[in-house]
Write a protein that holds these residues in place. Structure first.
Motif, PDB file in Angstrom:
ATOM      1  N   ASN A   1       3.863   1.498  -1.246  1.00  0.00           N
ATOM      2  CA  ASN A   1       4.474   1.569  -2.505  1.00  0.00           C
ATOM      3  C   ASN A   1       3.349   2.257  -3.475  1.00  0.00           C
ATOM      4  N   LYS A   2       2.078   1.779  -3.205  1.00  0.00           N
ATOM      5  CA  LYS A   2       1.295   2.102  -4.322  1.00  0.00           C
ATOM      6  C   LYS A   2       0.958   3.642  -4.022  1.00  0.00           C
TER       7      LYS A   2
ATOM      8  N   GLU B   1       0.713  -1.087   0.091  1.00  0.00           N
ATOM      9  CA  GLU B   1       0.089  -0.019   0.044  1.00  0.00           C
ATOM     10  C   GLU B   1       0.951   1.268  -0.305  1.00  0.00           C
TER      11      GLU B   1
ATOM     12  N   GLU C   1       9.667   3.073  -1.706  1.00  0.00           N
ATOM     13  CA  GLU C   1       9.578   2.074  -2.924  1.00  0.00           C
ATOM     14  C   GLU C   1      10.325   0.863  -2.468  1.00  0.00           C
TER      15      GLU C   1
END
Length: 166
Positions: free
Chosen positions: A138-139, A136, A144
């Protein structure tokens, strides 16, 4: 002579303001950063919590056959996450129990079981599992972290072997 009194007066006022600020604010990150050992004790009038600042997850013996490296975890890096997010059965008073404790995630052999030890860390669509939370993030572009492949990602880091020298 008056300028000396002015400097002393300013220094006293500054010291008093620093003391007031230090006693009225509580910053977990500053408390943890000031600890020189590997164990932290955070105390407030209601609760004392003792926890390792960094540690390596110790897999239950049944799961030690995996080829992936142990996961290193830092409470310091996760200080913005509420303790009960991961320790979801903790009442805030009793000692925190292991995920493999009876009644929690004690299914150690069937990885696919909903309440399995494996799923506690790896469920992709759960904000309580490590993998789900980091996916989540990262999204959302907050970080990252490399989550795949499992053999060498942010969790299971491969430590290169040192070549023997003669």
């Amino acid at each position: 002579m008056k300028s000396n009194f002015l400097y002393v007066g300013v220094a006293v006022v500054f010291a008093v303001l620093v003391i007031i600020y230090a006693t009225t604010t509580s910053h977990l990150s500053e408390e943890i950063a000031s600890i020189s050992s590997d164990k932290a004790d955070i105390t407030n009038p209601v609760l004392t919590v003792s926890f390792p600042v960094t540690f390596e997850f110790k897999r239950p013996a049944e799961l030690n056959k995996t080829r992936f490296s142990q996961v290193k975890f830092s409470h310091f890096n996760h200080q913005d996450v509420s303790c009960v997010k991961c320790h979801h059965t903790w009442d805030g008073k009793a000692p925190v129990k292991s995920c493999a404790t009876d009644g929690c995630h004690n299914e150690l052999k069937a990885k696919g079981e909903t309440e399995s030890y494996f799923k506690a860390f790896h469920t992709l669509h759960s904000d309580r599992s490590c993998r789900g939370c980091h996916a989540e993030m990262n999204k959302a572009g907050k970080t990252e972290l490399k989550l795949a492949p499992c053999a060498n990602n942010a969790c299971h880091v491969i430590v290169p072997r040192v070549a023997a020298t003669n």
